[in-house]
Write an enzyme that holds these catalytic residues in place. Structure first.
Site, PDB file in Angstrom:
ATOM      1  N   LYS A  36       0.832  -1.203   0.000  1.00  0.00           N
ATOM      2  CA  LYS A  36       0.000   0.000   0.000  1.00  0.00           C
ATOM      3  C   LYS A  36       0.877   1.267   0.000  1.00  0.00           C
ATOM      4  O   LYS A  36       2.097   1.175   0.022  1.00  0.00           O
ATOM      5  CB  LYS A  36      -0.966  -0.030   1.193  1.00  0.00           C
ATOM      6  CG  LYS A  36      -1.962  -1.211   1.108  1.00  0.00           C
ATOM      7  CD  LYS A  36      -3.056  -0.978   0.075  1.00  0.00           C
ATOM      8  CE  LYS A  36      -3.789  -2.221  -0.388  1.00  0.00           C
ATOM      9  NZ  LYS A  36      -4.568  -2.956   0.587  1.00  0.00           N
TER      10      LYS A  36
HETATM   11  C1  PLP Z   1      -5.641  -4.034   0.795  1.00  0.00           C
HETATM   12  C2  PLP Z   1      -7.096  -3.779   0.837  1.00  0.00           C
HETATM   13  C3  PLP Z   1      -7.871  -4.081   1.957  1.00  0.00           C
HETATM   14  C4  PLP Z   1      -7.361  -4.858   3.117  1.00  0.00           C
HETATM   15  O1  PLP Z   1      -6.257  -4.318   3.722  1.00  0.00           O
HETATM   16  P1  PLP Z   1      -5.449  -5.202   4.787  1.00  0.00           P
HETATM   17  O2  PLP Z   1      -4.670  -4.202   5.550  1.00  0.00           O
HETATM   18  O3  PLP Z   1      -4.586  -6.138   3.993  1.00  0.00           O
HETATM   19  O4  PLP Z   1      -6.443  -5.930   5.614  1.00  0.00           O
HETATM   20  C5  PLP Z   1      -9.197  -3.711   1.966  1.00  0.00           C
HETATM   21  N1  PLP Z   1      -9.752  -3.106   0.906  1.00  0.00           N
HETATM   22  C6  PLP Z   1      -9.056  -2.829  -0.202  1.00  0.00           C
HETATM   23  C7  PLP Z   1      -9.732  -2.128  -1.341  1.00  0.00           C
HETATM   24  C8  PLP Z   1      -7.703  -3.164  -0.282  1.00  0.00           C
HETATM   25  O5  PLP Z   1      -7.013  -2.926  -1.399  1.00  0.00           O
END
Ligand code: PLP
Length: 402
Positions: free
Chosen positions: A204
């Site tokens: 991210k």
């Molecule tokens: C990555 C992601 C999540 C989940 O994030 P985590 O921290 O891995 O639980 C939720 N929604 C979207 C759209 C994502 O891309």
């Protein structure tokens, strides 16, 4: 051995150029400062939730620029979304609306609570949840909307918040891609929704390895989420009536979860947060370079933010022109050593969601058309301008008729 030796064959064949190393689809940007902060934590004797997690929460609120916000550090965005929905009182019999064009986490948290996801299509111009579709799917059972700021571009929050207000339902933003991102000049996380949840997963826009942040200005929601984040332990219940409450004293008020963020993760987050604006600027520069290099290819570029708004540029998905087979395009990119991905295989194409919510591709024309034609190019701070040019050149070659 009947095969010619490699030396005799290479003397007859033109030398093959050395293969370029593979350019990964995503890479975290971890520097010496993050490493030093983690080492400091490891030496401190306090590994789990403690002073750094608390400081990370405070500095996150400062980053969003709103002292009225409560920031609750958790071990994933999925956990944060679950806590937000639980604290908002979502349960069996309730319906929660979200977009089909997202990661499964946006919808699975609804099921965790025994509620029913209502999956709707996205808008053509933003690739985010379509407010008109939201409105169309509201019933007497609808309790919440989960918009997703797809790729780091804000959903139409003004329209969504207006709908929610009109119908008396909650808005929990899946802000996993949205650090930092604005809607009409306001930072995502500071809008009038009930909560927003950011992700610090490794790929991210900023990372803690695994982690997330639940942000809310609702005191009751924050209180419940904090209790449920750690086993349903309530210390305040005693502290409120007895200022001399001993450290060992606590009460369990609910069967809570194990969703707290470690100080090791928070240590990474503290440093990443100081770099979040600078890292976004680098991704925005890469997006601009792609826009420029791909402008004349016939490829449709990803939606930009509204004028004056900030795009987090977590993703750079392109839509291929008709006649170009998406899977073959991706194969041709991989063959040139370029890491690629697809965002997303929509929920209406996933067995579980298709069957359990009885979804049909015909009901999601925008998402379905995009899904069939889109591929995401690498976009991350550690890419050089040369890497971006290399990807753009690979795109051109992958588009040539075979
Ligand atoms: C990555 C992601 C999540 C989940 O994030 P985590 O921290 O891995 O639980 C939720 N929604 C979207 C759209 C994502 O891309």
């Amino acid at each position: 051995m009947t095969e010619p030796s490699s030396s005799s064959s290479s003397s007859r064949l033109p030398p093959t150029p050395p293969a370029l190393p593979t350019l990964p689809f995503a890479l975290p940007d971890i520097g010496e400062a993050e490493i030093a902060e983690v080492v400091d934590t490891l030496r401190s004797g306090w590994l789990t939730t403690g002073p750094k997690a608390r400081r990370f929460e405070q500095e996150f609120a400062e980053f969003l620029g709103d002292a009225g916000l409560q920031c609750i550090a958790v071990n994933s965005a999925t956990a944060g979304l679950h806590l937000a929905l639980e604290a908002a009182g979502i349960g069996p019999g309730d319906e929660v609306i979200t977009a089909t064009h997202t990661f499964t986490a946006s919808a699975e948290v609804i099921r965790y609570l025994g509620a029913d996801p209502v999956i709707v299509d996205i808008e053509q111009h933003s690739w985010c949840i379509d407010p008109r579709e939201v409105e169309k799917h509201i019933t007497s059972r609808t309790r919440a909307i989960i918009p997703v700021h797809f790729g780091g571009r804000s959903a139409d929050m003004s329209a969504i918040l207006a709908i929610a207000k009109r119908h008396g339902i909650k808005v929990i933003e899946d802000a996993a891609h949205a650090l930092p991102c604005t809607h009409r000049g306001a930072m995502i996380g500071t809008l009038a929704s009930d909560a927003a949840v950011f992700s610090f997963y490794a790929n991210k826009t900023m990372t803690t390895g695994e982690g997330g942040m639940l942000v809310t200005r609702d005191e009751a929601l924050a209180r419940r989420a904090k209790v449920m984040r750690l086993h349903g332990i309530d210390r305040d219940a005693f502290a409120r009536f007895n200022s001399a409450t001993p450290a060992w004293r606590y009460d369990i008020v609910a069967p809570g979860f194990k969703y707290n963020m470690t100080d090791i993760a928070a240590a990474i987050g503290l440093v990443q947060l100081t770099r979040a604006h600078e890292m976004r600027e680098r991704r925005a520069a890469i997006a601009a370079q792609y826009d420029d290099l791909l402008a004349d290819t016939g490829i449709a570029l990803p939606p930009h933010a509204e004028a004056g708004d900030v795009h987090a540029w977590h993703l750079y998905p392109v839509a291929l022109p008709a006649g170009l087979h998406r899977d073959r395009f991706i194969d041709a990119m991989f063959a040139q050593g370029i890491g690629m991905s697809v965002h997303y295989i929509p929920l209406h194409q996933q067995s579980y969601w298709k069957e359990s919510c009885r979804l049909h591709a015909d009901d999601f024309p925008v998402s379905e058309t995009l899904y069939r034609s889109t591929a995401s190019l690498p976009i991350y701070t550690r890419m050089t301008d040369g890497d971006v040019r290399r990807v753009a050149e690979a795109v051109r070659r992958a588009m040539e008729p075979q």
